[in-house]
Design an enzyme around this catalytic site. Structure first.
Site, short mmCIF file in Angstrom:
data_model
loop_
_atom_site.label_atom_id
_atom_site.label_comp_id
_atom_site.label_asym_id
_atom_site.label_seq_id
_atom_site.Cartn_x
_atom_site.Cartn_y
_atom_site.Cartn_z
N LEU A 87 -64.84 -20.73 -5.65
CA LEU A 87 -64.81 -22.11 -6.11
C LEU A 87 -63.85 -22.86 -5.19
O LEU A 87 -62.82 -22.31 -4.78
CB LEU A 87 -64.32 -22.20 -7.56
CG LEU A 87 -65.22 -21.58 -8.63
CD1 LEU A 87 -64.56 -21.70 -10.01
CD2 LEU A 87 -66.59 -22.24 -8.66
N ASP A 88 -64.17 -24.10 -4.87
CA ASP A 88 -63.32 -24.89 -3.99
C ASP A 88 -61.92 -25.04 -4.58
O ASP A 88 -61.71 -24.91 -5.79
CB ASP A 88 -63.93 -26.27 -3.77
CG ASP A 88 -65.28 -26.21 -3.07
OD1 ASP A 88 -65.56 -25.21 -2.39
OD2 ASP A 88 -66.06 -27.18 -3.23
N LYS A 89 -60.98 -25.38 -3.72
CA LYS A 89 -59.59 -25.52 -4.13
C LYS A 89 -59.42 -26.51 -5.27
O LYS A 89 -58.61 -26.31 -6.18
CB LYS A 89 -58.74 -25.94 -2.92
CG LYS A 89 -57.25 -26.01 -3.18
CD LYS A 89 -56.49 -26.34 -1.90
CE LYS A 89 -54.99 -26.43 -2.15
NZ LYS A 89 -54.23 -26.72 -0.90
N HIS A 139 -69.78 -25.80 -0.29
CA HIS A 139 -69.66 -27.13 -0.94
C HIS A 139 -71.02 -27.64 -1.43
O HIS A 139 -71.29 -28.85 -1.39
CB HIS A 139 -69.06 -28.16 0.03
CG HIS A 139 -67.64 -27.91 0.40
ND1 HIS A 139 -66.68 -27.50 -0.49
CD2 HIS A 139 -67.00 -28.04 1.59
CE1 HIS A 139 -65.51 -27.38 0.12
NE2 HIS A 139 -65.68 -27.69 1.39
N THR A 153 -61.78 -27.34 -7.45
CA THR A 153 -62.75 -27.08 -8.50
C THR A 153 -62.16 -26.14 -9.53
O THR A 153 -61.47 -25.18 -9.19
CB THR A 153 -64.04 -26.46 -7.92
OG1 THR A 153 -64.62 -27.38 -7.00
CG2 THR A 153 -65.05 -26.14 -9.01
#
Length: 234
Positions: A105-107, A187, A109
């Protein structure tokens, strides 16, 4: 069968040299009796190890879920950034070593992230051929049109040649929605909405395969162990 010292390391009792010292001092018990030499063979699936009055039993695989907070990266380690595994082991110091997040998961998110040492499961959960669903709650900078929803569900171009696979969008008006995809491109969700002219302001994963986020039981930053002997993504 497994060497006793190897099992003790697997149980996170200590390093190989540390457990040898504990064995020499007679501080480890095997099935109620003082343990023997480090090379003693034991059945890891049935033996009960006792150390400092605590019984430890071996599990081949362990499964945890974390409601990932913002500001940490999804990695096992990093020289500059705080990782989700830093968060994990700060709360679960006695958990087995060798655990890792499944996917990323993105930073910025939040949401559901599976952590395990079951490599085959991790492969299956991430394999495009398995079509494992991932659902996200999305907050946008504008409202979606029917054309936007239709485009997202049909597949949009995000700069990788082929369009994304069909998605499922649950939208009831306003600037929020849920989207379900089964791919895992970089992403991807943010790029899909950008393709229809929208910017994602907040992103939270609410489901991953059979796992569903319950924020009352698992608030942001908290961790739960899945009490199961095995786990399937089917």
């Amino acid at each position: 069968m497994m060497r006793l010292d190897k099992l003790l390391v697997e149980l996170n009792i200590g390093t190989r040299s540390e457990v040898k010292a504990l064995l020499k001092k007679g501080l480890i018990f095997v099935d109620g009796e003082k343990a023997g030499k480090p090379e003693q063979k034991v059945d890891e699936n049935s033996v009960v190890i006792t150390y400092q009055g605590k019984e430890c039993t071996y599990k081949k695989f362990s499964y945890y879920v974390i409601n990932k907070p913002k500001g940490v990266i999804t990695a096992t380690e990093d020289a500059h950034e705080r990782t989700v595994m830093d968060v994990f082991y700060s709360q679960c110091p006695d958990a087995p070593k060798g655990l890792a997040p499944v996917g990323r998961l993105d930073k910025d998110t939040t949401g559901l992230l599976l952590i395990t040492n079951d490599g085959q499961l991790a492969h299956d959960m991430l394999s495009p051929k398995k079509h494992v669903d991932k659902t996200y709650y999305v907050e946008l900078d504008g409202e979606l049109t029917p054309e936007d929803v239709a485009a997202l569900e049909a597949g949009v171009h995000i700069g990788e040649g082929e369009p994304t696979a069909p998605a499922t969008v649950k939208y009831e008006g306003g600037k929020t929605c849920y989207i379900t995809i089964h791919e895992g491109k970089f992403h991807q969700v943010k790029r899909m909405f950008f393709a229809v002219g929208k910017t994602v302001l907040e992103l939270k994963r609410t489901a991953f395969g059979p796992l569903v986020l319950d924020e009352e039981k698992l608030p942001v930053g908290h961790i739960n162990e899945l009490k199961c002997e095995s786990f399937s993504c089917k």
